[in-house]
Scaffold this motif. Structure first.
Motif, short mmCIF file in Angstrom:
data_model
loop_
_atom_site.label_atom_id
_atom_site.label_comp_id
_atom_site.label_asym_id
_atom_site.label_seq_id
_atom_site.Cartn_x
_atom_site.Cartn_y
_atom_site.Cartn_z
N SER A 43 47.64 42.21 48.99
CA SER A 43 46.67 43.03 48.26
C SER A 43 45.89 42.22 47.23
CB SER A 43 47.40 44.18 47.56
OG SER A 43 48.30 43.66 46.62
N THR A 44 46.13 40.90 47.20
CA THR A 44 45.44 40.03 46.25
C THR A 44 44.01 39.79 46.70
OG1 THR A 44 47.52 38.92 45.78
CG2 THR A 44 45.53 37.80 45.09
N ASP A 45 43.08 39.84 45.76
CA ASP A 45 41.67 39.59 46.05
C ASP A 45 41.45 38.08 46.09
OD1 ASP A 45 38.95 39.64 46.29
OD2 ASP A 45 38.55 40.55 44.35
N ARG B 107 38.58 36.20 46.46
CA ARG B 107 37.15 35.87 46.45
C ARG B 107 36.97 34.40 46.12
NH1 ARG B 107 34.88 40.02 42.26
NH2 ARG B 107 36.89 39.53 41.35
#
Length: 88
Positions: free
Chosen positions: A3-5, A7
């Motif tokens: 669930s870690t973003d 980017r």
């Protein structure tokens, strides 16, 4: 699935700083990203205490000092009465 973003972001460091971060990443067998993330977690409290650009460019407002209050005229003490009004 995580669930870690994740980017992507480009960050630019002076060459000597980047080399130092790379040496630390190698020493700890970690990624550059991990080292920078940990550095942020450690330093963010201190960084939040730093003034913003707006704080530096805008002069601090001067404190408002209250106007002096003129001294009142002394009040004469009332003479003791025996319950009877004195003629004036």
């Amino acid at each position: 699935m995580s669930s870690t973003d994740h980017r992507k972001q480009s960050l630019y460091f002076p060459e000597d700083m980047l080399e130092e971060i790379q040496r630390e990443a190698t020493r700890q067998d970690r990624s550059l990203s991990w080292i920078v993330q940990q550095a942020w977690k450690v330093a963010r409290g201190d960084i939040r205490k730093m003034p913003s650009v707006n704080d530096v460019l805008t002069p601090a407002p001067k404190p408002v000092t209250p106007a002096p209050v003129p001294a009142a005229a002394p009040v004469a003490a009332a003479a003791p009465t025996d319950g009877e009004p004195k003629p004036q």
